[in-house]
Write a protein that holds these residues in place. Structure first.
Motif, PDB file in Angstrom:
ATOM      1  N   SER A   1       0.614   6.413  -7.189  1.00 30.86           N
ATOM      2  CA  SER A   1      -0.583   7.164  -7.574  1.00 30.86           C
ATOM      3  C   SER A   1      -0.360   8.672  -7.520  1.00 30.86           C
ATOM      4  O   SER A   1      -1.201   9.438  -7.974  1.00 30.86           O
ATOM      5  CB  SER A   1      -1.764   6.783  -6.656  1.00 30.86           C
ATOM      6  N   SER A   2       0.777   9.080  -6.964  1.00 28.25           N
ATOM      7  CA  SER A   2       1.093  10.509  -6.911  1.00 28.25           C
ATOM      8  C   SER A   2       2.226  10.881  -7.868  1.00 28.25           C
ATOM      9  O   SER A   2       2.495  12.066  -8.084  1.00 28.25           O
ATOM     10  CB  SER A   2       1.496  10.913  -5.484  1.00 28.25           C
ATOM     11  N   GLU A   3       2.884   9.886  -8.438  1.00 34.51           N
ATOM     12  CA  GLU A   3       3.989  10.117  -9.369  1.00 34.51           C
ATOM     13  C   GLU A   3       3.425  10.252 -10.781  1.00 34.51           C
ATOM     14  O   GLU A   3       2.856   9.307 -11.336  1.00 34.51           O
ATOM     15  CB  GLU A   3       4.986   8.954  -9.302  1.00 34.51           C
ATOM     16  N   SER A   4       3.571  11.418 -11.393  1.00 33.76           N
ATOM     17  CA  SER A   4       2.984  11.640 -12.710  1.00 33.76           C
ATOM     18  C   SER A   4       3.809  10.975 -13.797  1.00 33.76           C
ATOM     19  O   SER A   4       5.044  10.880 -13.702  1.00 33.76           O
ATOM     20  CB  SER A   4       2.858  13.130 -13.003  1.00 33.76           C
ATOM     21  N   LEU A   5       3.121  10.532 -14.842  1.00 37.59           N
ATOM     22  CA  LEU A   5       3.802   9.935 -15.984  1.00 37.59           C
ATOM     23  C   LEU A   5       4.691  10.961 -16.666  1.00 37.59           C
ATOM     24  O   LEU A   5       5.810  10.642 -17.084  1.00 37.59           O
ATOM     25  CB  LEU A   5       2.779   9.379 -16.977  1.00 37.59           C
ATOM     26  N   GLN A   6       4.229  12.200 -16.768  1.00 39.28           N
ATOM     27  CA  GLN A   6       5.029  13.243 -17.398  1.00 39.28           C
ATOM     28  C   GLN A   6       6.345  13.445 -16.662  1.00 39.28           C
ATOM     29  O   GLN A   6       7.399  13.593 -17.269  1.00 39.28           O
ATOM     30  CB  GLN A   6       4.236  14.548 -17.468  1.00 39.28           C
ATOM     31  N   SER A   7       6.289  13.439 -15.343  1.00 36.17           N
ATOM     32  CA  SER A   7       7.510  13.590 -14.548  1.00 36.17           C
ATOM     33  C   SER A   7       8.442  12.404 -14.769  1.00 36.17           C
ATOM     34  O   SER A   7       9.654  12.562 -14.933  1.00 36.17           O
ATOM     35  CB  SER A   7       7.155  13.719 -13.066  1.00 36.17           C
ATOM     36  N   PHE A   8       7.861  11.212 -14.783  1.00 34.82           N
ATOM     37  CA  PHE A   8       8.659  10.003 -14.968  1.00 34.82           C
ATOM     38  C   PHE A   8       9.351  10.024 -16.329  1.00 34.82           C
ATOM     39  O   PHE A   8      10.555   9.771 -16.451  1.00 34.82           O
ATOM     40  CB  PHE A   8       7.771   8.765 -14.850  1.00 34.82           C
ATOM     41  N   VAL A   9       8.593  10.334 -17.383  1.00 35.05           N
ATOM     42  CA  VAL A   9       9.143  10.344 -18.733  1.00 35.05           C
ATOM     43  C   VAL A   9      10.210  11.427 -18.886  1.00 35.05           C
ATOM     44  O   VAL A   9      11.233  11.228 -19.543  1.00 35.05           O
ATOM     45  CB  VAL A   9       8.018  10.537 -19.770  1.00 35.05           C
TER      46      VAL A   9
ATOM     47  N   THR B   1      -2.198  12.073 -15.144  1.00 36.14           N
ATOM     48  CA  THR B   1      -1.925  10.674 -15.454  1.00 36.14           C
ATOM     49  C   THR B   1      -0.739  10.204 -14.620  1.00 36.14           C
ATOM     50  O   THR B   1       0.329  10.803 -14.661  1.00 36.14           O
ATOM     51  CB  THR B   1      -1.609  10.493 -16.945  1.00 36.14           C
ATOM     52  N   THR B   2      -0.939   9.128 -13.862  1.00 35.54           N
ATOM     53  CA  THR B   2       0.093   8.658 -12.941  1.00 35.54           C
ATOM     54  C   THR B   2       0.732   7.356 -13.409  1.00 35.54           C
ATOM     55  O   THR B   2       0.207   6.675 -14.293  1.00 35.54           O
ATOM     56  CB  THR B   2      -0.498   8.436 -11.537  1.00 35.54           C
ATOM     57  N   VAL B   3       1.842   7.017 -12.777  1.00 39.14           N
ATOM     58  CA  VAL B   3       2.510   5.754 -13.085  1.00 39.14           C
ATOM     59  C   VAL B   3       1.616   4.581 -12.707  1.00 39.14           C
ATOM     60  O   VAL B   3       1.589   3.551 -13.394  1.00 39.14           O
ATOM     61  CB  VAL B   3       3.862   5.661 -12.358  1.00 39.14           C
ATOM     62  N   LEU B   4       0.841   4.724 -11.642  1.00 39.77           N
ATOM     63  CA  LEU B   4      -0.084   3.659 -11.255  1.00 39.77           C
ATOM     64  C   LEU B   4      -1.114   3.428 -12.359  1.00 39.77           C
ATOM     65  O   LEU B   4      -1.477   2.286 -12.660  1.00 39.77           O
ATOM     66  CB  LEU B   4      -0.779   4.011  -9.940  1.00 39.77           C
ATOM     67  N   THR B   5      -1.567   4.510 -12.978  1.00 41.46           N
ATOM     68  CA  THR B   5      -2.509   4.395 -14.087  1.00 41.46           C
ATOM     69  C   THR B   5      -1.873   3.649 -15.253  1.00 41.46           C
ATOM     70  O   THR B   5      -2.522   2.833 -15.917  1.00 41.46           O
ATOM     71  CB  THR B   5      -2.966   5.790 -14.565  1.00 41.46           C
TER      72      THR B   5
ATOM     73  N   GLU C   1       0.804  -1.219   0.000  1.00 39.96           N
ATOM     74  CA  GLU C   1       0.000   0.000   0.000  1.00 39.96           C
ATOM     75  C   GLU C   1       0.841   1.274   0.000  1.00 39.96           C
ATOM     76  O   GLU C   1       0.542   2.213  -0.749  1.00 39.96           O
ATOM     77  CB  GLU C   1      -0.959  -0.005   1.193  1.00 39.96           C
ATOM     78  N   PRO C   2       1.921   1.365   0.780  1.00 41.12           N
ATOM     79  CA  PRO C   2       2.751   2.588   0.714  1.00 41.12           C
ATOM     80  C   PRO C   2       3.298   2.848  -0.688  1.00 41.12           C
ATOM     81  O   PRO C   2       3.347   3.995  -1.140  1.00 41.12           O
ATOM     82  CB  PRO C   2       3.881   2.305   1.717  1.00 41.12           C
ATOM     83  N   LEU C   3       3.704   1.790  -1.381  1.00 36.40           N
ATOM     84  CA  LEU C   3       4.216   1.962  -2.734  1.00 36.40           C
ATOM     85  C   LEU C   3       3.100   2.378  -3.683  1.00 36.40           C
ATOM     86  O   LEU C   3       3.273   3.274  -4.514  1.00 36.40           O
ATOM     87  CB  LEU C   3       4.863   0.663  -3.221  1.00 36.40           C
ATOM     88  N   ARG C   4       1.935   1.727  -3.582  1.00 36.29           N
ATOM     89  CA  ARG C   4       0.813   2.091  -4.455  1.00 36.29           C
ATOM     90  C   ARG C   4       0.430   3.549  -4.266  1.00 36.29           C
ATOM     91  O   ARG C   4       0.130   4.264  -5.223  1.00 36.29           O
ATOM     92  CB  ARG C   4      -0.397   1.196  -4.185  1.00 36.29           C
ATOM     93  N   SER C   5       0.439   3.981  -3.034  1.00 36.32           N
ATOM     94  CA  SER C   5       0.087   5.370  -2.739  1.00 36.32           C
ATOM     95  C   SER C   5       1.073   6.320  -3.419  1.00 36.32           C
ATOM     96  O   SER C   5       0.662   7.341  -3.995  1.00 36.32           O
ATOM     97  CB  SER C   5       0.089   5.597  -1.225  1.00 36.32           C
TER      98      SER C   5
END
Length: 409
Positions: A16-24, A130-134, A9-13
Motif C-alpha cells: 500500500s506504500s509502493e507506488s505503481l509509478q515506481s514499480f513500472v 496509485t499503489t501496487v495494492l490498488t 498484513e506486513p506485506l499488505r502494508s
C-alpha cells in the motif's frame, strides 16, 4: 481479521506504500502490439516468438482498439470447426481427417486480428498515489469471480516512439520522459500478475510470518483439477477447455497420476498448415509443440513419439517435466517456485502423484489481500469428468494460462 489474513498484513502494508509509478519505472520494457489488420497467423507467431500470451491491438491512429490473446484463438477455432465441419462435429471426431483440420487452421490464421479481439481493460495510471495494492484489488480484481491477469497501462505523460515491422508494432517508452500533450488511449506499460508475484518474492522480509506455513495450513487452492487421459486427442482437450472455460488440463495416465499438462497457449505453436497435429494424442501433442519429438509434419504423416505406440504415457512425457508441489509444501516454496520459474499455475499432487488441486497466481494474490477466511472446494475431478458449469477465474477475458511463459517483456 482472520489469523491467515494477519500473516500477510506486513506485506499488505508495504504494497500500500509502493507506488505503481515506481514499480513500472523499475520494470521498463518495450510493449509489443499488433496493427488491426494483422492476420491471426502472424499474431500467433508474434505471441510465440515473444513468449507472451496477450497483446494490445491498435487502430490506424495507434490508439487502443482491443486485446488479442490465446483465448481468442481457441474461441475462433471452435467457431471455425462448427462452420466447416458442421454441428455435432465433436461426436464424429474419430472420422475427421487431418486435411479437414488444416483447412480449418488456414481459415483461422487468415482472419484479421481486429475481427477476433476482446475488449480487455485499459488502466489510467492516475497520480503517484496509485499503489501496487490498488493494482491487485482494482486492476487485477482478484476478489471478483472474473479477474484480470494483466492490465495495459495508459500514461499520457510518457513519450512514445513506434517501430513498425510488417504488421507488428513495437512501442518504446523513454524512461523519465514527459509529454503532457500526449493524448489518446495508447498503452505505455503492461503490468501482470506474474510481475507482482515476482515483486513479492523479492521482498520476503515482509513475509516472515507466513513463509514456513504449508499450503494445507493456508488452504491456498483453487479447487477442482480438470484432467484428460494421455491417449485422448489434442482436439478433444481443446474442445473441453472451450466448453468449460478452462485454460489448461492436466494429463493423466491409466492410474490417474499427473504426467503432464496442455494449455490454450500451446495453440501458438501450431502453424497454419499443421492443424492436423490436433488429431495426435494430447501426450504426443505436448511433446511435439515443445520441440522434444518428431516435427509436426512428421507427426501428421504418422510418426509417433517413442513409447506412445505401447501406451507408455509417462515415458512419452518424460521429456517435458511438469513442476508440482504437495499440500505439505510451504508458502515460501510456492513463491520461490512460481516466481523463479515464471509459472502461472502449479499443480498440487498427493503422495501417489495424483492431482488434488491447483494453485494460480490469482490464488496467491487473493490470499495476500483477502481479509476473510478463504472458502475452498477440494473435490477431485476424474478424467474428463467435467462439470456443466464452472466459476473459473482462469477463464476470464484475458485467458492468461501458460505454465512457464514470461509476460510481455
Amino acid at each position: 481479521m482472520s489469523s491467515a489474513a494477519a500473516l500477510f498484513e506486513p506485506l499488505r502494508s508495504w504494497l500500500s506504500s509502493e507506488s505503481l509509478q515506481s514499480f513500472v519505472s523499475q520494470h521498463t520494457h518495450s510493449i509489443i502490439a499488433l496493427k488491426k489488420n494483422a492476420p491471426v497467423g502472424e499474431a500467433l507467431k508474434t505471441l510465440g516468438d515473444n513468449k507472451i500470451l496477450s497483446v494490445p491491438v491498435l487502430d490506424d491512429e495507434g490508439e487502443y482498439l482491443g486485446a488479442f490473446s490465446v483465448g481468442d484463438v481457441l474461441r475462433v477455432l471452435m467457431q471455425e470447426l462448427e462452420t466447416q465441419l458442421g454441428h455435432g462435429w465433436f461426436e464424429r471426431m474419430s472420422t475427421i481427417k487431418a486435411a479437414e483440420l488444416e483447412a480449418v487452421g488456414s481459415a483461422v490464421c487468415a482472419k484479421k486480428v481486429h475481427t477476433v479481439t476482446h475488449p480487455g481493460d485499459l488502466w489510467l495510471k492516475g497520480d503517484a498515489k496509485t499503489t501496487v495494492l490498488t493494482v491487485i484489488k482494482e486492476g487485477f480484481q482478484v476478489l471478483e469471480p472474473k479477474g484480470h491477469h494483466r492490465i495495459f497501462v495508459v500514461d499520457p505523460a510518457k513519450a512514445h516512439s513506434v517501430t513498425v515491422s510488417g504488421n507488428t508494432v513495437v512501442i518504446n517508452i523513454k524512461p523519465g520522459s514527459e509529454k503532457p500533450e500526449a493524448s489518446g488511449l495508447r498503452p505505455t506499460d503492461i503490468v501482470s500478475q506474474l510481475d507482482v508475484v515476482k515483486l513479492v518474492s523479492e521482498h520476503k522480509d515482509k513475509l516472515e510470518l507466513v513463509m514456513d506455513k504449508t499450503l494445507e495450513d493456508l488452504e491456498i487452492f483453487e479447487g477442482s483439477v480438470f484432467t484428460i487421459h494421455a491417449s485422448a486427442t489434442a482436439l478433444e482437450a481443446f474442445h473441453h477447455m472451450a466448453l468449460d472455460h478452462k485454460s489448461c488440463l492436466g494429463i493423466v495416465d491409466n492410474t490417474g497420476k499427473l504426467i503432464g499438462s496442455v494449455s490454450i497457449s500451446d495453440l501458438r505453436f501450431v502453424g497454419s498448415n499443421n492443424y492436423g497435429l490436433l488429431m495426435s494424442t494430447v501426450a504426443e501433442f505436448s511433446v511435439i509443440i515443445n520441440g522434444k519429438g518428431p516435427s509436426a509434419e512428421e507427426a501428421i504423416k504418422g510418426t509417433r513419439v517413442a513409447g506412445a505406440a505401447d501406451n507408455k504415457w509417462a515415458d512419452v512425457l518424460k521429456a517435458v517435466p511438469l513442476p508440482t508441489l504437495t499440500p505439505s509444501a510451504t508458502f515460501g516454496k510456492l513463491l520461490e517456485t512460481m516466481a523463479g520459474q515464471g509459472l502461472h499455475r502449479i499443480y498440487i499432487v498427493d503422495e501417489d502423484g495424483k492431482p488434488v488441486s491447483i494453485v494460480t497466481l490469482t490464488d496467491v494474490l487473493r490470499e495476500i489481500i483477502k481479509p476473510e477466511a478463504p472458502q475452498h472446494n477440494f473435490k477431485r475431478m476424474g478424467t474428463n469428468d467435467l462439470p456443466e458449469t464452472t466459476d473459473d477465474e482462469e477463464g476470464d477475458d484475458d485467458d492468461d494460462d501458460d505454465e512457464d511463459e514470461e509476460e510481455a517483456k
